[in-house]
Design an enzyme around this catalytic site. Structure first.
Site, short mmCIF file in Angstrom:
data_model
loop_
_atom_site.label_atom_id
_atom_site.label_comp_id
_atom_site.label_asym_id
_atom_site.label_seq_id
_atom_site.Cartn_x
_atom_site.Cartn_y
_atom_site.Cartn_z
CG LEU A 276 0.30 -5.60 7.23
CD1 LEU A 276 1.20 -6.31 8.22
CD2 LEU A 276 0.67 -4.12 7.15
N PRO A 277 0.76 -6.29 2.77
CG PRO A 277 2.57 -5.25 1.71
CD PRO A 277 1.89 -5.40 3.04
CB THR B 28 -4.99 -11.24 0.01
OG1 THR B 28 -6.13 -10.40 -0.13
CG2 THR B 28 -5.23 -12.57 -0.69
CE LYS C 127 -8.72 -10.86 -2.08
NZ LYS C 127 -9.47 -9.89 -2.85
CE LYS D 106 -0.85 -11.01 -1.99
NZ LYS D 106 -1.56 -10.28 -0.96
P1 NAD Z 1 -0.31 -1.46 -0.55
O1 NAD Z 1 1.01 -1.95 -0.99
O2 NAD Z 1 -0.89 -0.23 -1.17
O3 NAD Z 1 -0.30 -1.22 1.05
C1 NAD Z 1 0.32 -2.06 1.97
C2 NAD Z 1 0.95 -1.17 3.03
O4 NAD Z 1 1.47 -1.99 4.08
C3 NAD Z 1 2.11 -0.34 2.49
O5 NAD Z 1 1.83 1.03 2.68
C4 NAD Z 1 3.30 -0.81 3.34
O6 NAD Z 1 4.22 0.23 3.64
C5 NAD Z 1 2.61 -1.31 4.59
N1 NAD Z 1 3.37 -2.23 5.42
C6 NAD Z 1 4.05 -3.35 5.06
N2 NAD Z 1 4.56 -3.96 6.15
C7 NAD Z 1 4.20 -3.21 7.22
C8 NAD Z 1 4.41 -3.32 8.62
N3 NAD Z 1 5.11 -4.32 9.17
N4 NAD Z 1 3.90 -2.37 9.42
C9 NAD Z 1 3.19 -1.33 8.90
N5 NAD Z 1 2.95 -1.17 7.59
C10 NAD Z 1 3.44 -2.10 6.76
O7 NAD Z 1 -1.31 -2.69 -0.71
P2 NAD Z 1 -2.90 -2.65 -0.78
O8 NAD Z 1 -3.32 -2.52 -2.20
O9 NAD Z 1 -3.42 -1.71 0.25
O10 NAD Z 1 -3.22 -4.17 -0.37
C11 NAD Z 1 -3.13 -4.60 0.98
C12 NAD Z 1 -3.67 -6.03 1.05
O11 NAD Z 1 -5.02 -6.04 0.57
C13 NAD Z 1 -2.89 -7.03 0.19
O12 NAD Z 1 -2.81 -8.25 0.86
C14 NAD Z 1 -3.75 -7.13 -1.07
O13 NAD Z 1 -3.56 -8.39 -1.72
C15 NAD Z 1 -5.14 -6.97 -0.49
N6 NAD Z 1 -6.15 -6.43 -1.40
C16 NAD Z 1 -5.89 -5.36 -2.20
C17 NAD Z 1 -6.88 -4.86 -3.05
C18 NAD Z 1 -6.64 -3.67 -3.96
O14 NAD Z 1 -7.49 -3.41 -4.83
N7 NAD Z 1 -5.54 -2.93 -3.80
C19 NAD Z 1 -8.14 -5.46 -3.06
C20 NAD Z 1 -8.39 -6.53 -2.21
C21 NAD Z 1 -7.39 -7.00 -1.38
#
Ligand code: NAD
Length: 298
Positions: free
Chosen positions: A64-65, A97, A172, A247
């Site tokens: 999740l975000p 994260t 992280k 964030k």
């Molecule tokens: P994203 O915004 O693409 O996906 C997050 C998803 O979570 C969204 O689809 C949203 O609708 C869903 N969501 C939010 N609250 C929810 C809930 N209560 N129930 C169900 N779904 C819910 O984000 P992402 O890029 O996939 O990143 C996710 C996490 O991974 C973050 O914490 C980010 O910091 C971390 N991260 C991302 C990357 C990257 O390259 N994108 C790399 C490493 C870590």
């Protein structure tokens, strides 16, 4: 293994798919209808709610975000959260994260219910999520990590035990503070070269093989057209959002304040991404930060 996967965004979607392709019985859920439809069309089983997804699951994975989303999911917003619905022994792996304090709060609540819980944030970007080559930084007990390992191995290549609950998150944010800084530095150097008439592909290759070589130049060049697969060449769509980087840099600054660490470049990087986000770029991939230092016609 029966797995519930909550959060099917840029990272969670391909991670859930890799578990499913490896033969696990995955039920996915995301609040975004669009994300659910996309994954369903790719063959993933989608549940109607998080509660439905965890029914019968032996493990729950969340992607999740931020902290507020993870706390709301597991602990509830004034109502009871998902933890209360899990039978004792269900393994919880949170790969989002978030702050180390939030990870500890969720893990402590889980421990009261005899639900083992680890923080396992990842590095490697969306390319790593698709390829199953992520790096996991795990906080929690060694026993819980060993239970999680067969699942983590289906999504990643490197698995590190950083320490107790919350330690994965600390590792992280140290990594992402460095990434945020180096993306700006790489952007600055490329923009300087291009302003002097250099070909960005040639300059990128020179720096990649020289002492300025880094992950952005290897895998995630911020200049459009240099790397076909990088978000920069796809109008900065997908990838790792500027607001997610913002964030993480905020988490690093909070942490630095708490332990009285000096992080001057991390603080500057946070402000540069904040400026970039305020200009309307929050949803674009974080490598679009190059626009802050690029001449408009480049
Ligand atoms: P994203 O915004 O693409 O996906 C997050 C998803 O979570 C969204 O689809 C949203 O609708 C869903 N969501 C939010 N609250 C929810 C809930 N209560 N129930 C169900 N779904 C819910 O984000 P992402 O890029 O996939 O990143 C996710 C996490 O991974 C973050 O914490 C980010 O910091 C971390 N991260 C991302 C990357 C990257 O390259 N994108 C790399 C490493 C870590």
């Amino acid at each position: 293994m029966k797995i519930a996967f909550i959060g099917l965004g840029n990272m969670g979607g391909p991670m859930a798919q890799n578990l499913s392709k490896a033969g696990h019985e995955v039920a996915g859920f995301d609040l975004s209808e669009e994300a659910c439809k996309r994954l369903e069309s790719e063959g993933l089983r989608i549940a109607g709610s998080a509660e439905d997804a965890v029914r019968g699951a032996e493990a729950v994975i969340s992607m999740l975000p931020g902290s507020q989303h993870v706390e709301a999911l597991y602990l509830g917003n004034g109502q009871s959260g998902l933890l209360a619905r899990l039978p004792a022994g269900t393994l919880v792996i949170d790969s989002s994260t978030i702050s180390a304090a939030s990870s500890r709060k969720v893990a402590q609540a889980a421990a009261k219910l005899k639900v083992p819980c680890i923080d396992a944030p990842v590095s490697g970007g969306t390319g790593g999520a698709v390829a199953g080559t992520l790096t996991f930084m795990v906080g929690g007990s060694a026993d819980d990590l060993e239970r999680a390992r067969p699942l983590l191995e289906k999504m990643g290549q490197n698995i590190f035990h950083a320490g107790d609950v919350g330690a994965g998150q600390t590792a992280k944010i140290c990594n992402n503070m460095l990434l945020g800084i180096l993306m700006i530095g790489t952007s600055e150097a490329l923009a300087l070269g291009v302003a002097n008439g250099l070909d960005p592909k040639v300059l990128s290759e020179i720096m990649r093989r020289s002492s300025g070589g880094n992950w952005a130049l290897e895998k995630y060049n911020p200049m459009p057209g240099v790397m076909e697969a990088a978000p920069a060449s796809k109008s900065y769509a997908g990838g790792f959002g500027t607001d997610l980087m913002l964030k993480d840099l905020g988490l690093a600054q909070e942490n630095a304040a708490a332990v009285r660490a000096a992080t001057p470049l991390g603080g500057l990087a946070r402000n540069l991404y904040a400026t970039h986000s305020l200009a309307g770029n929050g949803a674009l991939d974080f490598s679009s930060v190059i626009r802050l230092v690029q001449k408009p016609h480049c």
